[in-house]
Design a protein around this motif. Structure first.
Motif, PDB file in Angstrom:
ATOM      1  N   GLN A   1       0.877  -1.303  -0.103  1.00  0.00           N
ATOM      2  CA  GLN A   1       0.147  -0.111   0.108  1.00  0.00           C
ATOM      3  C   GLN A   1       0.887   1.451   0.084  1.00  0.00           C
ATOM      4  O   GLN A   1       0.596   2.095  -0.911  1.00  0.00           O
ATOM      5  N   ASN A   2       2.118   1.483   0.923  1.00  0.00           N
ATOM      6  CA  ASN A   2       2.843   2.225   0.715  1.00  0.00           C
ATOM      7  C   ASN A   2       3.434   2.737  -0.505  1.00  0.00           C
ATOM      8  O   ASN A   2       3.652   3.717  -0.983  1.00  0.00           O
ATOM      9  N   ILE A   3       3.773   1.532  -1.373  1.00  0.00           N
ATOM     10  CA  ILE A   3       4.363   1.754  -2.550  1.00  0.00           C
ATOM     11  C   ILE A   3       3.296   2.258  -3.751  1.00  0.00           C
ATOM     12  O   ILE A   3       3.540   3.119  -4.168  1.00  0.00           O
ATOM     13  N   ARG A   4       2.225   1.746  -3.396  1.00  0.00           N
ATOM     14  CA  ARG A   4       1.005   2.383  -4.364  1.00  0.00           C
ATOM     15  C   ARG A   4       0.933   3.741  -4.006  1.00  0.00           C
ATOM     16  O   ARG A   4       0.804   4.505  -4.911  1.00  0.00           O
ATOM     17  N   TRP A   5       0.804   4.119  -2.819  1.00  0.00           N
ATOM     18  CA  TRP A   5       0.620   5.452  -2.607  1.00  0.00           C
ATOM     19  C   TRP A   5       1.709   6.271  -2.921  1.00  0.00           C
ATOM     20  O   TRP A   5       1.583   7.598  -3.744  1.00  0.00           O
ATOM     21  N   ALA A   6       2.997   6.009  -3.194  1.00  0.00           N
ATOM     22  CA  ALA A   6       4.063   6.645  -3.467  1.00  0.00           C
ATOM     23  C   ALA A   6       4.006   6.599  -5.061  1.00  0.00           C
ATOM     24  O   ALA A   6       4.505   7.951  -5.669  1.00  0.00           O
ATOM     25  N   ARG A   7       3.435   5.627  -5.631  1.00  0.00           N
ATOM     26  CA  ARG A   7       3.356   5.831  -7.133  1.00  0.00           C
ATOM     27  C   ARG A   7       2.307   6.781  -7.693  1.00  0.00           C
ATOM     28  O   ARG A   7       2.437   7.776  -8.396  1.00  0.00           O
ATOM     29  N   GLN A   8       1.134   6.956  -6.721  1.00  0.00           N
ATOM     30  CA  GLN A   8       0.074   7.624  -6.978  1.00  0.00           C
ATOM     31  C   GLN A   8       0.517   9.105  -6.713  1.00  0.00           C
ATOM     32  O   GLN A   8       0.063  10.058  -7.380  1.00  0.00           O
TER      33      GLN A   8
ATOM     34  N   ARG B   1       3.202  10.637  -6.963  1.00  0.00           N
ATOM     35  CA  ARG B   1       4.060  10.990  -8.156  1.00  0.00           C
ATOM     36  C   ARG B   1       3.282  11.068  -9.540  1.00  0.00           C
ATOM     37  O   ARG B   1       3.840  11.370 -10.428  1.00  0.00           O
ATOM     38  N   GLN B   2       2.047  10.423  -9.381  1.00  0.00           N
ATOM     39  CA  GLN B   2       1.235  10.548 -10.656  1.00  0.00           C
ATOM     40  C   GLN B   2       1.757   9.574 -11.555  1.00  0.00           C
ATOM     41  O   GLN B   2       1.901   9.980 -12.747  1.00  0.00           O
ATOM     42  N   ILE B   3       2.200   8.711 -11.312  1.00  0.00           N
ATOM     43  CA  ILE B   3       2.805   7.511 -12.354  1.00  0.00           C
ATOM     44  C   ILE B   3       1.889   6.480 -12.392  1.00  0.00           C
ATOM     45  O   ILE B   3       1.487   5.866 -11.466  1.00  0.00           O
ATOM     46  N   THR B   4       1.596   5.938 -13.588  1.00  0.00           N
ATOM     47  CA  THR B   4       0.775   4.893 -13.876  1.00  0.00           C
ATOM     48  C   THR B   4       1.306   3.736 -13.408  1.00  0.00           C
ATOM     49  O   THR B   4       2.417   3.632 -13.577  1.00  0.00           O
ATOM     50  N   ALA B   5       0.324   2.826 -13.169  1.00  0.00           N
ATOM     51  CA  ALA B   5       1.124   1.336 -12.897  1.00  0.00           C
ATOM     52  C   ALA B   5       1.653   0.618 -14.099  1.00  0.00           C
ATOM     53  O   ALA B   5       2.755   0.081 -13.789  1.00  0.00           O
ATOM     54  N   GLU B   6       1.180   1.059 -15.396  1.00  0.00           N
ATOM     55  CA  GLU B   6       1.968   0.564 -16.571  1.00  0.00           C
ATOM     56  C   GLU B   6       3.201   0.942 -16.820  1.00  0.00           C
ATOM     57  O   GLU B   6       4.373   0.360 -16.883  1.00  0.00           O
ATOM     58  N   LEU B   7       3.101   2.550 -16.540  1.00  0.00           N
ATOM     59  CA  LEU B   7       4.696   3.145 -16.632  1.00  0.00           C
ATOM     60  C   LEU B   7       5.610   2.852 -15.519  1.00  0.00           C
ATOM     61  O   LEU B   7       6.824   2.354 -15.876  1.00  0.00           O
ATOM     62  N   LEU B   8       5.189   2.534 -14.456  1.00  0.00           N
ATOM     63  CA  LEU B   8       6.199   2.251 -13.355  1.00  0.00           C
ATOM     64  C   LEU B   8       6.683   0.720 -13.294  1.00  0.00           C
ATOM     65  O   LEU B   8       7.609   0.172 -13.245  1.00  0.00           O
ATOM     66  N   ALA B   9       5.657  -0.298 -14.096  1.00  0.00           N
ATOM     67  CA  ALA B   9       5.863  -1.763 -14.204  1.00  0.00           C
ATOM     68  C   ALA B   9       7.183  -1.501 -15.228  1.00  0.00           C
ATOM     69  O   ALA B   9       8.000  -2.465 -15.353  1.00  0.00           O
ATOM     70  N   GLU B  10       6.983  -0.714 -16.232  1.00  0.00           N
ATOM     71  CA  GLU B  10       7.924  -0.662 -17.482  1.00  0.00           C
ATOM     72  C   GLU B  10       9.372  -0.195 -17.013  1.00  0.00           C
ATOM     73  O   GLU B  10      10.133  -0.915 -17.119  1.00  0.00           O
ATOM     74  N   ARG B  11       9.141   0.723 -16.396  1.00  0.00           N
ATOM     75  CA  ARG B  11      10.468   1.232 -15.860  1.00  0.00           C
ATOM     76  C   ARG B  11      11.192   0.326 -14.599  1.00  0.00           C
ATOM     77  O   ARG B  11      12.279   0.227 -14.783  1.00  0.00           O
ATOM     78  N   ALA B  12      10.539  -0.482 -14.098  1.00  0.00           N
ATOM     79  CA  ALA B  12      11.148  -1.386 -12.957  1.00  0.00           C
ATOM     80  C   ALA B  12      11.252  -2.689 -13.655  1.00  0.00           C
ATOM     81  O   ALA B  12      11.914  -3.731 -13.095  1.00  0.00           O
ATOM     82  N   GLY B  13      10.849  -2.775 -15.063  1.00  0.00           N
ATOM     83  CA  GLY B  13      11.344  -4.085 -15.659  1.00  0.00           C
ATOM     84  C   GLY B  13      10.451  -5.447 -15.312  1.00  0.00           C
ATOM     85  O   GLY B  13      11.044  -6.358 -15.145  1.00  0.00           O
ATOM     86  N   MET B  14       9.295  -5.098 -15.140  1.00  0.00           N
ATOM     87  CA  MET B  14       8.450  -6.227 -14.775  1.00  0.00           C
ATOM     88  C   MET B  14       6.947  -6.164 -15.391  1.00  0.00           C
ATOM     89  O   MET B  14       6.601  -5.022 -16.038  1.00  0.00           O
ATOM     90  N   SER B  15       6.151  -7.140 -15.385  1.00  0.00           N
ATOM     91  CA  SER B  15       4.987  -7.025 -15.823  1.00  0.00           C
ATOM     92  C   SER B  15       3.863  -6.260 -14.932  1.00  0.00           C
ATOM     93  O   SER B  15       4.150  -6.055 -13.761  1.00  0.00           O
ATOM     94  N   ARG B  16       3.102  -5.722 -15.608  1.00  0.00           N
ATOM     95  CA  ARG B  16       2.005  -5.110 -14.543  1.00  0.00           C
ATOM     96  C   ARG B  16       1.158  -5.988 -13.634  1.00  0.00           C
ATOM     97  O   ARG B  16       0.828  -5.698 -12.499  1.00  0.00           O
ATOM     98  N   THR B  17       1.109  -7.523 -13.860  1.00  0.00           N
ATOM     99  CA  THR B  17       0.620  -8.551 -13.065  1.00  0.00           C
ATOM    100  C   THR B  17       1.506  -8.348 -11.945  1.00  0.00           C
ATOM    101  O   THR B  17       1.124  -8.541 -10.762  1.00  0.00           O
ATOM    102  N   THR B  18       2.849  -8.265 -12.116  1.00  0.00           N
ATOM    103  CA  THR B  18       3.773  -8.456 -11.029  1.00  0.00           C
ATOM    104  C   THR B  18       3.635  -7.282  -9.847  1.00  0.00           C
ATOM    105  O   THR B  18       3.891  -7.245  -8.981  1.00  0.00           O
ATOM    106  N   LEU B  19       3.590  -6.133 -10.745  1.00  0.00           N
ATOM    107  CA  LEU B  19       3.329  -4.852  -9.944  1.00  0.00           C
ATOM    108  C   LEU B  19       2.194  -4.828  -9.081  1.00  0.00           C
ATOM    109  O   LEU B  19       1.964  -4.429  -8.005  1.00  0.00           O
TER     110      LEU B  19
ATOM    111  N   LEU C   1      11.021   4.542  -8.083  1.00  0.00           N
ATOM    112  CA  LEU C   1      10.382   5.447  -7.609  1.00  0.00           C
ATOM    113  C   LEU C   1      11.335   6.754  -7.005  1.00  0.00           C
ATOM    114  O   LEU C   1      10.837   7.612  -6.395  1.00  0.00           O
ATOM    115  N   GLY C   2      12.410   6.335  -6.891  1.00  0.00           N
ATOM    116  CA  GLY C   2      13.382   7.267  -6.095  1.00  0.00           C
ATOM    117  C   GLY C   2      13.823   6.856  -4.642  1.00  0.00           C
ATOM    118  O   GLY C   2      14.143   7.714  -3.897  1.00  0.00           O
ATOM    119  N   LEU C   3      13.072   5.643  -4.381  1.00  0.00           N
ATOM    120  CA  LEU C   3      13.188   5.438  -2.811  1.00  0.00           C
ATOM    121  C   LEU C   3      14.001   4.052  -2.393  1.00  0.00           C
ATOM    122  O   LEU C   3      13.867   3.458  -1.389  1.00  0.00           O
TER     123      LEU C   3
END
Length: 116
Positions: A28-35, A37-55, A77-79
């Motif tokens: 939940q903390n990671i989700r809030w950090a993403r939100q 920063r106004q980063i979509t789950a799709e973009l974060l998954a891509e940046r982190a090198g994983m599937s959207r399902t894993t994120l 996320l810079g964290l």
């Protein structure tokens, strides 16, 4: 000669309920950090090198998500330096160590006296 290696996951014991709660809070903390920063789950998954399902699993606190995946998301996320705080302030370990040291002589003088 060619060697073929297969990676077989080892069965693990299911996490304890208290661990599940911690993982859910971490997700939940990671989700809030993403939100924030106004980063979509799709973009974060891509940046982190994983599937959207894993994120999605990580943000739900799924215990099957690897520490490496968590580290990649935190980095994206810079964290990532937040991981350095894990087990750093081991209060119980320090108390146990201090209690053990209290029963021993803390500073020992060298044998044979001074400058012999």
């Amino acid at each position: 000669m060619v060697r073929i290696m297969s990676i077989v996951s080892r069965p693990t014991t299911p996490p304890l309920p208290s661990v599940n709660r911690v993982l859910a809070e971490l997700g939940q903390n990671i989700r809030w950090a993403r939100q924030r920063r106004q980063i979509t789950a799709e973009l974060l998954a891509e940046r982190a090198g994983m599937s959207r399902t894993t994120l999605r699993a990580l943000e739900r606190g799924d215990a099957a998500v690897t520490l490496g995946a968590v580290a990649n998301v935190l980095h994206s996320l810079g964290l990532e330096k937040d991981l350095l705080g894990v087990a750093r302030d081991d209060l119980l370990g320090r108390k146990l160590q201090d209690a053990k040291l209290d029963g021993k002589q803390r500073v020992r003088s060298p044998k044979g006296g001074h400058g012999s």
